[in-house]
Every structure is written in C-alpha cells, then in structure tokens.
Design an enzyme around this catalytic site. Structure first.
Site, PDB file in Angstrom:
ATOM      1  N   ARG A   4       0.848  -1.194   0.000  1.00 16.88           N
ATOM      2  CA  ARG A   4       0.000   0.000   0.000  1.00 16.88           C
ATOM      3  C   ARG A   4       0.881   1.241   0.000  1.00 16.88           C
ATOM      4  NH1 ARG A   4      -3.526   2.092   5.065  1.00 16.88           N
ATOM      5  NH2 ARG A   4      -4.623   3.831   4.072  1.00 16.88           N
TER       6      ARG A   4
ATOM      7  N   TYR B 143       0.591   5.521   0.124  1.00 15.86           N
ATOM      8  CA  TYR B 143      -0.379   6.583   0.367  1.00 15.86           C
ATOM      9  C   TYR B 143       0.287   7.807   0.981  1.00 15.86           C
ATOM     10  CZ  TYR B 143      -0.437   4.127   4.929  1.00 15.86           C
ATOM     11  OH  TYR B 143      -0.097   3.503   6.098  1.00 15.86           O
TER      12      TYR B 143
ATOM     13  N   ASP C 223       0.176  10.195   3.922  1.00 14.29           N
ATOM     14  CA  ASP C 223      -0.362  10.245   5.274  1.00 14.29           C
ATOM     15  C   ASP C 223      -0.681  11.693   5.650  1.00 14.29           C
ATOM     16  OD1 ASP C 223      -1.223   9.069   7.602  1.00 14.29           O
ATOM     17  OD2 ASP C 223       0.734   9.076   8.562  1.00 14.29           O
TER      18      ASP C 223
ATOM     19  N   TRP D 244      -7.003  -4.559   1.876  1.00 15.34           N
ATOM     20  CA  TRP D 244      -6.228  -5.727   2.306  1.00 15.34           C
ATOM     21  C   TRP D 244      -6.975  -7.041   2.073  1.00 15.34           C
ATOM     22  CZ3 TRP D 244      -1.308  -4.969   2.907  1.00 15.34           C
ATOM     23  CH2 TRP D 244      -0.832  -3.728   3.352  1.00 15.34           C
TER      24      TRP D 244
END
Length: 482
Positions: free
Chosen positions: A60, A62, A64, A440
């Site tokens: 993953r 991304y 934050d 997930w």
C-alpha cells in the site's frame, strides 16, 4: 494449555514506513513539504483519482496526514522476504521523488527532493515505523502486551537507529540535556498499551483490525520501533520479536520482567549505550536493560533448539540462528564496550562511530551543525547521495539480502501469502485498464457488472475466485476501453 506447537513459526507480518520530506532548491521558488508530497503523488492521483492505492507488488502506498509519504509492505511470512519488501519501499519512494524533480525542472523549479527514513524532524515532530504481527485471538492483547513490554522497551539497545538529542528551548518540561540517544522513537511514546496512535502514542496499539478472520486472529501493532537503514538491524528488530512472540505463545517459561514505569524506563535506556542503568521492576527488584535483554536472549537460544521448523514457508531455523548470532554479538558488545564486532550492522552503533570520528577530527562539540547534518543524511534514501547508501556501497555496512531480491520485490508481490493474489489482480487490472477497488481483504471490479472477491486467509496464495475474477476482466477487456 500452550505447547511448542502453539507457536506460530509461520507468521504474517508487515512494516509501515513514514518518510520525512524536504525540498532543497537553488534560487528558485521555495516549496513546502506538503507541496512536494502532492507533486510526488500527482501521477498516482491522475491515474487512480486517489493518493491512497495498492500497487502491483501487493503493498500500500499513500500520503499520510501532513506531508509524509507512507509505504506499507505487502503481507510477508518470512524475515528476509519482509526485509526485501521493506527496502523495496525505499526504491519506490525514491523513484517518485526523482520523477517529481524532473516534473518541477520542466517548470523551471530546480532542486532536489530529500526523503529521510528516520523518525524525528529538526523541530521534534515524530513520524513512525510501525510493525505488524498476526497473533492468535486466544491470548488477550493486554496480557500479551504485559509479557512483551519489557522486551520492546529494552529492544532499542540492540537495534535502535540512533540520534543526537537537542533540547527544545521552547519546551519547559524538557528534562534531558544534549546527548546521543540510541533510539529516535523513545522520547515520543507516552503509554504502554493504548488505542491511540498520534495524540498519545503507545508502545503497542490496540486498534483491532486483523485483516483476517477476526475470530481466530488479531493484529499486534507495534509503534515504538525506529526506522532502520541497515538490513541486519531490521533483521534483528523483527527476528528477535518473532522469537519472543513464539516463546509467549508456547508458554516457554519466559519470566515476568514487568517494569514499574514503562515510559520513564524507555527514555532512560535510550540515553545509556552501556545498558547499565538500573530499572525498577513491579516486583520490587531492579535489573538493567542489558540484563533484561540477556535473560530474553538466553531463553530464545534454548527455544531455537526445539523450535518447530515451519512446514511451508515462514522464517527457517537457519535464519533464526543468524538472528541469534547477531543478537548475542550485540549483547557482548554492549557488555564489553567494544563494538567492533557489530559496527557494520547496527544503525545506532554505525552512526555513533561516524559522529565520534567527526568529533575527533574536527574538535567539534555535539551541538555542531556538521554533526546534525551527519545525523540527518545517514537516513537519506537516495542511492549515491545518502550517507548510509555511500557506506553500504563501499562495503562498510553489511548486507542481509541482495539488491536483486529487493528490486524483484519492487514489481512482484510475495508468492507465499495473500499478497500474491492481490498482486495478480492489480497487474491484470493495470494491463487491461480495468478500474478496481482494492483493500487488504476485498477486491472488486465495478463494471460491466460488479464482481468481488474477499480474501480472508492471509496465508493463502491460491484462490480459484481470483482466477475467475481475472478471467472476467479479460473477457470484458474491450468494454473498459470504450
């Protein structure tokens, strides 16, 4: 009743890394970290309409809160595999930084993006490196935390990243002077076991998100660890924790070493490279951090003698023997004060050796800006520019894995866990241009008719429903292009 067989010698695990970020320009426009972070993620947002995605290696990626790019590894089930995928995150993040530099250069904004794999910025803000371990639901998390806490609090001795602590003059509660700390994260946790992650950071987070069968498993979320640069440091951090978890699960006789004050202890240990500071235990006795680690290490050595070899994948006894060898050498180094046997493997030792050398050569004080620069640039992930990278390329820092294995992990998901299935779906979707929704456990194709697959077993790399979903995407490939 627990037995040797109760221990999970094949365990799902992962690491989440938040990167520090800055932009160093020439005489052109100054850009804030949040602007640079958005520029790094611009191609992703343009392609996926989101800055929070899963990528073909099953991990993953991304943005934050604030300006911290974050990478969470795919599910791994053995130690070297995890190190490969953790290090693959550095490669992926750096490639994004290079692309951002090139994009800015086209707009006549010259400069370099710096990504730091550390845990504290120049003004004292902390960002994390979180470990995740799948554990059985049968043991209450608080009971597990109680058994695990003394080890985690003292673990910084054997695998901390190291830093120079500069007192904050604006913090009236500051009680520690200028000095070298063996851990970056130790001053930024405030509780033992809690559901918080930022406001009041605990050592263990209790948020119950197993990403698996919640009746059988829970996810142990450890947020006290430092972000490591040296592969052997990662191996020791994770490998020693795996052994301790296995001993707890097998009820192997690991004694209760509960500390009277977890938070005071973790800060004191960070400022004592000898591990000799006396710590008060709840039973009224005292022990040093080194003694606690020695007790745990001795039990782990005995555990390995009867540890069941994982049947399918998992971390082998041979690899665990490598972990124990490094653990033992590190404890001997702390006890003797001679770190020559580990000064190419453990981050805080490597960095302290560098800083001491600069101090001696330049007759510098610990507050000299040159040393702050050494402290920071050790964590720069850019190959050939970061201090760690230069040292490793010269053979001055030992390896645990290989560049080839890390680069393979950049593009290909682990082949022994659920991540393999996610990787297959994402690669097929990317090739065919199919819009998919992925997390997930859940994987969904939205059109022409919604099709979804839920992968509840993180240990399984085979699933016929995934085969059918990919076949569905292939059959309808033309409709996605129209």
């Amino acid at each position: 009743m627990s037995t040797v067989e109760s221990a999970l010698t094949r365990r799902i695990m992962g690491i989440e890394t938040e990167y520090g970020l800055t932009f160093v320009d020439g005489d052109s426009k100054k850009l804030r970290p949040d602007e640079i972070a958005r520029r790094m993620f611009r191609p992703i947002v343009e392609k996926y309409s989101s800055s929070n995605i899963f990528i073909p290696n099953g991990s993953r990626l991304y943005l934050d809160v604030g300006s911290h790019p974050e990478y969470a590894t795919a599910e791994c089930d053995n130690l070297t595999q995890l190190i490969n995928f953790e290090k693959a995150g550095d490669v992926i993040a750096d490639r994004m930084a290079v692309d951002a530099e090139e994009s800015l250069a086209k707009e006549d904004i010259a400069g370099q993006v710096y990504l730091f794999k550390n845990n504290v910025d120049s003004v004292g803000n902390s960002y994390g490196c979180h470990e995740n371990y799948l554990v059985g639901r049968s043991m209450p998390l608080k009971a597990l935390g109680k058994r695990l806490m003394p080890f985690l609090i003292t673990r910084q001795l054997i695998c901390g990243a190291g830093r120079i602590h500069h007192p904050n003059p604006l913090d009236k509660g500051e009680s520690f002077p200028l000095g070298y700390c063996i851990s970056q994260r130790s001053d930024h946790v405030w509780e033992g076991v809690s559901s918080a992650t930022t406001r009041s950071r605990p050592i263990i987070n209790t948020r119950d998100e197993p990403h698996a069968d919640s009746h059988s498993y829970r996810r142990l979320h450890v947020i006290v660890g430092d972000a490591n640069m040296a592969e052997p440091s990662i191996a020791l951090k994770v490998g020693s924790t795996l052994l301790v978890l296995e001993m707890i699960e097998a009820d192997f006789g690991l004694p209760s070493l509960e500390l009277a004050n977890d938070i005071a202890s973790i800060r004191e240990i960070s400022r004592d490279a000898t591990g000799s500071t006396l710590l008060s235990l709840k039973d009224g006795t005292t022990m040093t951090a080194l003694q606690i680690q020695q007790v745990v290490f001795e039990h782990a050595s005995k555990w390995l003698e009867q540890r069941p070899e994982p049947e399918f994948s998992g971390t082998s006894n041979t690899e665990m023997a490598r972990v124990l060898d490094l653990w033992g050498r590190m404890l001997k180094a702390i006890e003797s004060g001679d770190f020559s046997e580990v000064d190419t493997e453990i981050d805080w030792v490597i960095k302290k050796k560098l800083i001491d050398r600069f101090i001696q050569r330049g007759n510098l004080g610990l507050d000299d800006p040159k040393l702050a620069q050494v402290d920071l640039t050790y964590h720069d992930i850019r190959p050939g520019r970061g201090l760690f990278s230069v040292l490793q390329s010269r053979g001055m820092i030992k390896r645990w894995t290989t560049d080839e294995a890390i680069l393979a992990a950049v593009d290909t998901a682990p082949d022994t866990t659920r991540a393999h299935l996610r990787g297959r779906i994402l690669k097929a979707a990317d090739t065919l241009g199919v819009p998919v929704t992925v997390d997930w456990m859940r994987h969904k194709v939205n059109r022409p008719e919604p099709q979804s697959v839920e992968l509840g077993d993180p240990f399984s790399a085979v699933n016929s429903e995934v085969d059918q979903l990919i076949e569905y995407m292939t059959v309808h490939a033309e409709s996605y292009r129209s």
